[in-house]
Design a protein around this motif. Sequence first.
Motif, PDB file in Angstrom:
ATOM      1  N   UNK A 144     -20.958 -26.231  -8.192  1.00  0.00           N
ATOM      2  CA  UNK A 144     -21.396 -26.106  -9.585  1.00  0.00           C
ATOM      3  C   UNK A 144     -20.647 -24.990 -10.312  1.00  0.00           C
ATOM      4  N   UNK A 145     -20.478 -23.848  -9.655  1.00  0.00           N
ATOM      5  CA  UNK A 145     -19.782 -22.740 -10.315  1.00  0.00           C
ATOM      6  C   UNK A 145     -18.310 -23.084 -10.525  1.00  0.00           C
ATOM      7  N   UNK A 146     -17.749 -23.872  -9.630  1.00  0.00           N
ATOM      8  CA  UNK A 146     -16.383 -24.345  -9.839  1.00  0.00           C
ATOM      9  C   UNK A 146     -16.284 -25.252 -11.050  1.00  0.00           C
ATOM     10  N   UNK A 147     -17.256 -26.150 -11.207  1.00  0.00           N
ATOM     11  CA  UNK A 147     -17.272 -27.044 -12.369  1.00  0.00           C
ATOM     12  C   UNK A 147     -17.467 -26.276 -13.674  1.00  0.00           C
ATOM     13  N   UNK A 148     -18.136 -25.128 -13.608  1.00  0.00           N
ATOM     14  CA  UNK A 148     -18.424 -24.381 -14.838  1.00  0.00           C
ATOM     15  C   UNK A 148     -17.223 -23.601 -15.357  1.00  0.00           C
TER      16      UNK A 148
ATOM     17  N   UNK B  77     -13.591 -31.436 -22.498  1.00  0.00           N
ATOM     18  CA  UNK B  77     -13.533 -30.750 -21.204  1.00  0.00           C
ATOM     19  C   UNK B  77     -14.710 -29.801 -21.042  1.00  0.00           C
ATOM     20  N   UNK B  78     -14.994 -29.014 -22.083  1.00  0.00           N
ATOM     21  CA  UNK B  78     -16.098 -28.058 -22.024  1.00  0.00           C
ATOM     22  C   UNK B  78     -17.427 -28.785 -21.852  1.00  0.00           C
ATOM     23  N   UNK B  79     -17.636 -29.841 -22.633  1.00  0.00           N
ATOM     24  CA  UNK B  79     -18.890 -30.587 -22.543  1.00  0.00           C
ATOM     25  C   UNK B  79     -19.096 -31.221 -21.175  1.00  0.00           C
ATOM     26  N   UNK B  80     -18.032 -31.807 -20.633  1.00  0.00           N
ATOM     27  CA  UNK B  80     -18.115 -32.414 -19.299  1.00  0.00           C
ATOM     28  C   UNK B  80     -18.443 -31.370 -18.243  1.00  0.00           C
TER      29      UNK B  80
ATOM     30  N   UNK C 110     -19.926 -28.491 -18.694  1.00  0.00           N
ATOM     31  CA  UNK C 110     -21.292 -28.000 -18.895  1.00  0.00           C
ATOM     32  C   UNK C 110     -22.324 -28.937 -18.278  1.00  0.00           C
ATOM     33  N   UNK C 111     -22.172 -30.222 -18.541  1.00  0.00           N
ATOM     34  CA  UNK C 111     -23.170 -31.184 -18.066  1.00  0.00           C
ATOM     35  C   UNK C 111     -23.152 -31.300 -16.542  1.00  0.00           C
ATOM     36  N   UNK C 112     -21.967 -31.469 -15.962  1.00  0.00           N
ATOM     37  CA  UNK C 112     -21.897 -31.670 -14.512  1.00  0.00           C
ATOM     38  C   UNK C 112     -22.336 -30.406 -13.765  1.00  0.00           C
ATOM     39  N   UNK C 113     -21.895 -29.230 -14.229  1.00  0.00           N
ATOM     40  CA  UNK C 113     -22.311 -27.995 -13.559  1.00  0.00           C
ATOM     41  C   UNK C 113     -23.811 -27.786 -13.694  1.00  0.00           C
ATOM     42  N   UNK C 114     -24.400 -28.194 -14.819  1.00  0.00           N
ATOM     43  CA  UNK C 114     -25.850 -28.081 -14.992  1.00  0.00           C
ATOM     44  C   UNK C 114     -26.593 -28.973 -14.014  1.00  0.00           C
ATOM     45  N   UNK C 115     -26.119 -30.203 -13.851  1.00  0.00           N
ATOM     46  CA  UNK C 115     -26.752 -31.135 -12.911  1.00  0.00           C
ATOM     47  C   UNK C 115     -26.693 -30.576 -11.487  1.00  0.00           C
ATOM     48  N   UNK C 116     -25.509 -30.156 -11.067  1.00  0.00           N
ATOM     49  CA  UNK C 116     -25.347 -29.641  -9.709  1.00  0.00           C
ATOM     50  C   UNK C 116     -26.144 -28.346  -9.510  1.00  0.00           C
TER      51      UNK C 116
ATOM     52  N   UNK D 162     -21.272 -20.875 -18.530  1.00  0.00           N
ATOM     53  CA  UNK D 162     -21.817 -21.868 -19.442  1.00  0.00           C
ATOM     54  C   UNK D 162     -22.151 -21.243 -20.796  1.00  0.00           C
ATOM     55  N   UNK D 163     -22.720 -20.053 -20.763  1.00  0.00           N
ATOM     56  CA  UNK D 163     -23.068 -19.359 -21.997  1.00  0.00           C
ATOM     57  C   UNK D 163     -21.822 -19.095 -22.855  1.00  0.00           C
ATOM     58  N   UNK D 164     -20.724 -18.726 -22.183  1.00  0.00           N
ATOM     59  CA  UNK D 164     -19.476 -18.474 -22.912  1.00  0.00           C
ATOM     60  C   UNK D 164     -18.962 -19.760 -23.553  1.00  0.00           C
ATOM     61  N   UNK D 165     -19.013 -20.862 -22.807  1.00  0.00           N
ATOM     62  CA  UNK D 165     -18.567 -22.137 -23.356  1.00  0.00           C
ATOM     63  C   UNK D 165     -19.423 -22.605 -24.512  1.00  0.00           C
ATOM     64  N   UNK D 166     -20.742 -22.415 -24.407  1.00  0.00           N
ATOM     65  CA  UNK D 166     -21.639 -22.780 -25.501  1.00  0.00           C
ATOM     66  C   UNK D 166     -21.353 -21.945 -26.752  1.00  0.00           C
ATOM     67  N   UNK D 167     -20.984 -20.682 -26.524  1.00  0.00           N
ATOM     68  CA  UNK D 167     -20.700 -19.784 -27.643  1.00  0.00           C
ATOM     69  C   UNK D 167     -19.384 -20.152 -28.349  1.00  0.00           C
ATOM     70  N   UNK D 168     -18.324 -20.351 -27.570  1.00  0.00           N
ATOM     71  CA  UNK D 168     -17.000 -20.557 -28.166  1.00  0.00           C
ATOM     72  C   UNK D 168     -16.783 -21.972 -28.686  1.00  0.00           C
ATOM     73  N   UNK D 169     -17.454 -22.949 -28.090  1.00  0.00           N
ATOM     74  CA  UNK D 169     -17.194 -24.348 -28.450  1.00  0.00           C
ATOM     75  C   UNK D 169     -18.333 -24.991 -29.231  1.00  0.00           C
ATOM     76  N   UNK D 170     -19.580 -24.623 -28.912  1.00  0.00           N
ATOM     77  CA  UNK D 170     -20.722 -25.316 -29.521  1.00  0.00           C
ATOM     78  C   UNK D 170     -21.636 -24.381 -30.316  1.00  0.00           C
ATOM     79  N   UNK D 171     -21.143 -23.176 -30.621  1.00  0.00           N
ATOM     80  CA  UNK D 171     -21.831 -22.231 -31.490  1.00  0.00           C
ATOM     81  C   UNK D 171     -23.209 -21.818 -30.971  1.00  0.00           C
ATOM     82  N   UNK D 172     -23.362 -21.800 -29.668  1.00  0.00           N
ATOM     83  CA  UNK D 172     -24.582 -21.255 -29.083  1.00  0.00           C
ATOM     84  C   UNK D 172     -24.401 -19.764 -28.866  1.00  0.00           C
TER      85      UNK D 172
END
Length: 402
Positions: free
Chosen positions: A197-201, A212-215, A217-223, A272-282
Amino acid sequence: MAQTHRPADSYSPVYFLASLGAGGIAVTFFMFLMFWVPHKGQPVPIFEDIMAAWSTGSPWMQTGIAVALAGIALFAVLNIRSLIWNLSAYSAFKRTEAFTKLRASNAETTLLAMPLALAMTVNVGFILGLVFVPGLWGVVEYLFPLAMIAFGLIAVIAFRLIGDFLGRVLSQGGVFDVTAHNSFAQLTPAFALAMIAVGFSAPAAMSTNALTVGTALVISTVLGTIAILYTVLAATTAFASMLQHGTAREAGPTLMIVVPIVTVLGIMFVRQDHGLHTTFEGHTTAGETMVFLARLLAIQVAFLGLGAVVLRAQGYFSDFVMGPKTSPGSYALVCPFVAFSVLLHFFINKGLVAAHVIDKFGAGYWSLTAIAIAFQMVAIALVFRLNRQHFTRTQIAAVPAE
């Protein structure tokens, strides 16, 4: 005629933890570069950043870079060499009666040490590319899908092994020995899934491509979610067995397996938090990150203390680490020290420094960083000690004929 023998000749899949531990130590050296070398423009330091810091930095900065690069190179070699040896030995082991017996016992879950080690080596390979390959960042967006494919294949291996085990023990009554469930050895599958999971993140934190970021995020969250569920269920049932039967002595180090699970999942959440911040404005504040990492450290301190108390009471270190006895499970001691060191680096830099609680490179900063480095040194000492114990050949005198 005298013959030579080494403990590792009596193979167990648990020896994949030797590769895992070496890879983890390579990551601890990468923490020096991650948090000491400026890397404006991308979330991780790359070859060009390191060279710039070397050419303009102080002698202390140059020393830190030199130590980090040497440490990464050395332990990456140990990680890859141990993985190759394990894969070869594992292939031969699968053709033995011992393997058949293992597949019919509680110890079947030790097979998950293989995908766990594979996932770590992929992470180590990415670190090697970042710090030693010029211009890699220019093509990194093409590498992220390849990395996710690699982690995906490792996930397939892991889920097949988990499916074989759970399918056997949950479909038939009486095949799982509850009295032998008196350790946290059954958390190995959760650890493997968390490592994948951490590798996928990683692409979630580093990529600028929304798909790429969305994929990632989702797969690492599932794992990661499945890893958490597995950890809670396996730990709860194991603790009940330990209260009734005591902790299995040779599996005592697994009491601290929660520590590396917490670290890899914690890094996954930060990525994941970094990706949400830079790509999805979280957005998450630095203070919230600091408290989150503090909670993870609290969990680790609790399980480090639990493991230390039990291992000391059992005299584990005096027998299996410093003494004459050997057990492949001793390699499970390396991961908690590595994991605590890595998460402490994140807490100091992404928590305390980012929230302006302490100044970067100030007295408080180095006092806390010294603790992380101390845990790293213990892990290094354990790897060299255990490698010498398990892989050094000793002579065995032949029994004279009657």
